[in-house]
Write a protein that holds these residues in place. Structure first.
Motif: not given
Length: 287
Positions: A54-58
């Protein structure tokens, strides 16, 4: 049918359902000058969690890019494929601003993504232990077995710095209605545990450009978009978070230079995250 679907995704209202943040300079100054009010705390600990991909690291990388004024991906590694969770270890990510060699007094902890099955993705119990500060740095998440007291990765005596001060749900804005019931149940379980610990929660909906074609070229009007409003409402009802605690964020993905509109959304959301974390620390002082 397909045409009406895309029309709905791009439909906007003349009046926004929330005002788009405008003052990038003010929010940037707030973040750059932030210091925890509680003297015993070296840094505010922000825990990100949510489904796989879902884009946590992003989001961590996007915050770094925003504060350094250039696109960077050196903080949290990401994966462009659609496989399982790319994050496998519990790591603390420190952030530096463009004009300072020192790390900011807030840190991010990323987690393995939530998945449907019992033996896939991060264990809810591991997230609960992380919130209490019992998970050591570099602990390797094991989908088949949660961390237990006495294990090498277990921290038996966590300090206030080790504990989580603000929990942030991260969700793909275009897949809110597609989230598996078991994943939603796990998120609600985590939220109940956070409430029991007095930890405030906030959510960010990412991948706006994939969820809404309009956002690919212009993110200024995302708070006028009816489809995105529906996703926010749906997530609020599913997990139980108030609408005021749910924010839209466009992570940096294909961009090669930073963008003022994207920065503004990130900085405003980060400011709210910090404020919520400070509320938690302030409540500790009063109790």
């Amino acid at each position: 049918m397909l045409m009406s679907y895309f029309t709905a995704m791009g439909r906007g209202s003349s009046k926004p359902w929330r005002e788009m943040p405008k003052n990038k300079t003010d929010d940037l100054s707030f973040v750059e000058n932030y210091q925890p009010k509680k003297k015993k705390v070296k840094h505010l600990r922000i825990l990100l969690h949510g489904p796989v991909g879902v884009g946590k690291s992003s989001f961590i990388n996007s915050v770094t890019s925003c504060l350094q004024g250039r696109i960077t991906c050196s903080n949290a590694f990401t994966d462009a494929t659609s496989g399982g969770s790319f994050t496998t270890q519990y790591k603390t990510h420190k952030i530096k601003t463009e004009n300072s060699a020192r790390s900011c007094p807030f840190v991010f902890n990323d987690t393995m993504g939530l998945e449907e099955g019992n033996n896939h993705g991060v264990h809810v119990e591991d997230i609960k232990l992380a919130m209490k500060g019992h998970v050591r740095e570099n602990y390797m998440f094991d989908p088949k077995s949660p961390l237990s007291e006495g294990d090498e990765g277990y921290n038996p005596c966590p300090t206030l710095d080790d504990k989580v001060h603000i929990l942030v749900f991260v969700v793909d804005a275009g897949k809110v209605s597609l989230m598996d019931d078991k994943v939603v149940k796990k998120m609600r379980d985590v939220r109940r545990a956070a409430c029991d610990l007095g930890i405030p929660q906030l959510a960010i909906l990412t991948k706006l450009d994939e969820a809404c074609p309009m956002a690919k070229t212009n993110v200024e009007n995302v708070y006028k978009n009816d489809y995105l409003k529906q996703q926010v409402d749906m997530f609020s009802q599913s997990v139980g978070l108030p609408l005021s605690c749910i924010f839209l964020v466009k992570n940096y993905s294909s961009e090669i230079v930073t963008n003022d509109d994207i920065d503004t959304m990130i900085l405003n959301t980060l400011r709210q995250i910090i404020n919520y974390g400070e509320d938690f620390l302030d409540n500790l002082e009063q109790n």
